[in-house]
Design a protein around this motif. Structure first.
Motif, PDB file in Angstrom:
ATOM      1  N   MET A  36      15.668  37.476  23.720  1.00 31.06           N
ATOM      2  CA  MET A  36      16.017  38.342  24.852  1.00 31.06           C
ATOM      3  C   MET A  36      15.021  38.191  26.003  1.00 31.06           C
ATOM      4  N   LYS A  37      13.747  38.013  25.681  1.00 28.58           N
ATOM      5  CA  LYS A  37      12.733  37.932  26.734  1.00 28.58           C
ATOM      6  C   LYS A  37      12.760  36.593  27.462  1.00 28.58           C
ATOM      7  N   ALA A  38      12.973  35.532  26.700  1.00 33.89           N
ATOM      8  CA  ALA A  38      12.862  34.200  27.299  1.00 33.89           C
ATOM      9  C   ALA A  38      14.192  33.667  27.821  1.00 33.89           C
ATOM     10  N   ASN A  39      15.292  34.029  27.151  1.00 29.61           N
ATOM     11  CA  ASN A  39      16.572  33.405  27.467  1.00 29.61           C
ATOM     12  C   ASN A  39      17.545  34.275  28.239  1.00 29.61           C
ATOM     13  N   TRP A  40      17.263  35.577  28.295  1.00 30.95           N
ATOM     14  CA  TRP A  40      18.231  36.499  28.912  1.00 30.95           C
ATOM     15  C   TRP A  40      17.962  36.623  30.417  1.00 30.95           C
ATOM     16  N   LYS A  41      19.043  36.678  31.175  1.00 30.94           N
ATOM     17  CA  LYS A  41      19.006  36.882  32.626  1.00 30.94           C
ATOM     18  C   LYS A  41      18.192  35.820  33.355  1.00 30.94           C
ATOM     19  N   THR A  42      18.159  34.648  32.809  1.00 28.77           N
ATOM     20  CA  THR A  42      17.589  33.513  33.532  1.00 28.77           C
ATOM     21  C   THR A  42      18.585  33.122  34.624  1.00 28.77           C
ATOM     22  N   PRO A  43      18.153  32.358  35.636  1.00 31.52           N
ATOM     23  CA  PRO A  43      19.106  31.915  36.662  1.00 31.52           C
ATOM     24  C   PRO A  43      20.306  31.177  36.065  1.00 31.52           C
ATOM     25  N   GLU A  44      20.061  30.404  35.013  1.00 34.07           N
ATOM     26  CA  GLU A  44      21.155  29.652  34.380  1.00 34.07           C
ATOM     27  C   GLU A  44      22.147  30.612  33.718  1.00 34.07           C
ATOM     28  N   PHE A  45      21.606  31.641  33.067  1.00 31.74           N
ATOM     29  CA  PHE A  45      22.478  32.615  32.396  1.00 31.74           C
ATOM     30  C   PHE A  45      23.289  33.408  33.415  1.00 31.74           C
ATOM     31  N   PRO A  50      27.288  36.807  36.048  1.00 30.20           N
ATOM     32  CA  PRO A  50      26.510  37.567  37.047  1.00 30.20           C
ATOM     33  C   PRO A  50      26.177  38.990  36.606  1.00 30.20           C
ATOM     34  N   PHE A  51      27.017  39.607  35.736  1.00 28.54           N
ATOM     35  CA  PHE A  51      26.716  40.965  35.278  1.00 28.54           C
ATOM     36  C   PHE A  51      25.507  40.998  34.352  1.00 28.54           C
ATOM     37  N   GLY A  52      25.216  39.887  33.692  1.00 28.33           N
ATOM     38  CA  GLY A  52      24.084  39.844  32.778  1.00 28.33           C
ATOM     39  C   GLY A  52      24.352  40.482  31.435  1.00 28.33           C
TER      40      GLY A  52
END
Length: 420
Positions: A36-45, A50-52
């Motif tokens: 969740m910390k490293a992979n979530w809401k990255t620009p790619e994600f 867009p809602f995240g």
């Protein structure tokens, strides 16, 4: 190529999707090491979603699906031999009913309560206890339904069971402890049957059921600093440094209005500490020996403060309970300027399209208007001073509002807000 699921391993919504896929016989690409910390809401994600929101399901053509309920339904329909969605139209509606119940009555309120335990939201004991009480009531209803049934709809596992058990797995690991679970044996039998299904063992086990809910520790009382010995030769205070000029700073277009002193500040000093009452209310049981109400009656200054009943004037306009609760929250937000003079507990009593807004406030002074008129909509409510010493009905009303178990004209407390 198999659809790609993105979501954390311990997330109940991700488990819901994985369970639907497993039972429908649909293969998923899923990385259990998602961080969740490293992979979530990255620009790619966020470029894909867009809602995240999590989880997401990316299809072979690049389409990204969000909302676990929608994803689970898509997978259920994708399975060639899936019975997760009944062919009978009436049973299909029953499944959807249970999907809504799982989210609205179990999962969402359970998450709000758990966030208080985790410190994500401020811990408020009456609010927390009220949420847990309501969830236990819903679980009791489900327990009665399951007394003569193996599955919720029909004779096979459906999405109804996937949704409800996913919610139960979250509740049993966080806020519904061993004592509460002992009162719903049919739900427990149902839960264990589901999570031990051969296709679901890896997804739901270990279940990590909590045995005792531990509320957050009460905040430590502030320690008064020890008095320091006065120096023999006190130094003269240094002159304050001149403020450095910011070259980009501009004068305000409109001169600032002088602060007006609130007349409530001129009232005689009171021994009743409203802020301490707010702390006691938040951290103690409301009723009973050693509870916050006992503390209140012992400390309350009846000359410096007063208690008032608050009733919404236009209850016929109220519809959904959650909308009415939001209205109370908005009213409290507009009382911000009077925060240090006011404590409130106001709730929605009744059910959808048949409810009222009522409660009680504790205010500085003996007149309600100087405290309450900072809210533009204050006149939409009626106010009556309560005598908790000489009037048993007033005292019962006040205590019910504080304890969130108030009943008015047969209408029971459904939801509420505190102003602290």
């Amino acid at each position: 190529m198999a659809p790609t699921l993105t979501g954390a391993a311990g997330n109940a919504r991700a488990r819901r999707v994985r369970a639907a896929a497993a039972l429908a016989g649909v293969e998923l690409n899923w990385d259990s090491k998602f961080d969740m910390k490293a992979n979530w809401k990255t620009p790619e994600f966020l470029a894909k979603n867009p809602f995240g929101f999590l989880p997401t399901l990316e299809l072979e053509d690049g389409t990204v699906l969000r909302e676990s309920g929608a994803i689970a339904q898509y997978l259920a329909e994708l399975g060639a031999n899936s019975t997760l969605l009944p062919s009978d139209s009436k049973q299909k509606v029953e499944v959807h009913e249970w999907q809504c119940t799982a989210d609205q009555e179990l999962f969402i309120p359970g998450s709000l309560a758990n966030r208080q335990l985790q410190g994500v939201l401020p811990y408020n004991k009456p609010n927390f206890d009220g949420i847990v009480k309501k969830i236990n009531e819903r679980l009791s209803v489900i327990d009665n339904i399951l007394a003569s049934k193996t599955w919720l709809v029909g004779e096979r596992i459906t999405l109804a069971d996937v949704f409800v058990v996913s919610a139960l797995s979250q509740l049993f690991a966080t806020i519904i402890d061993g004592e509460a679970r002992s009162k719903i044996p049919n739900v427990i039998r149902y839960f264990e049957t589901f999570v031990n299904h051969p296709k679901l063992l890896e997804i739901f086990n270990p279940t990590n059921l909590i045995e005792k809910v531990t509320p957050p520790a009460a905040p430590a009382k502030e320690q008064k600093p020890k008095a320091e010995k006065a120096p023999k030769e006190p130094k003269a205070p240094k002159a304050p440094k001149a403020k450095e000029v910011d070259e980009e700073e501009e004068e305000p277009l409109v001169p600032a209005e002088p602060k007006v002193k609130n007349p409530l500040d001129d009232l005689p000093k009171s021994a009743f500490n409203l802020e301490e009452w707010k702390r006691q209310y938040s951290n103690l049981d409301t009723r009973g020996a050693g509870g916050s109400l006992e503390w209140f009656y012992e400390k309350f200054d009846r000359e410096g403060f007063s208690i008032w009943r608050v009733d919404f004037k236009y209850n016929e306009e109220l519809t959904q309970v959650f909308m009415s609760s939001n209205q109370v929250g908005g009213f409290f937000n507009r009382l911000e300027a009077s925060r240090k003079y006011l404590f409130g507990s106001v709730g929605v009593l009744g059910k959808a399209n048949d409810s009222i807004i009522s409660g009680a406030v504790i205010i500085r002074g003996q007149e309600i208007e100087p405290v309450i008129n900072v809210a533009p909509d204050w006149e939409s409510y009626s106010y009556k001073k309560l005598d908790v010493d000489g009037n048993a009905d007033d005292k019962k009303f006040f205590e019910g509002a504080m304890a969130w178990d108030l009943v008015v004209d047969g209408k029971e407390w459904a939801d509420g807000k505190n102003f602290k």
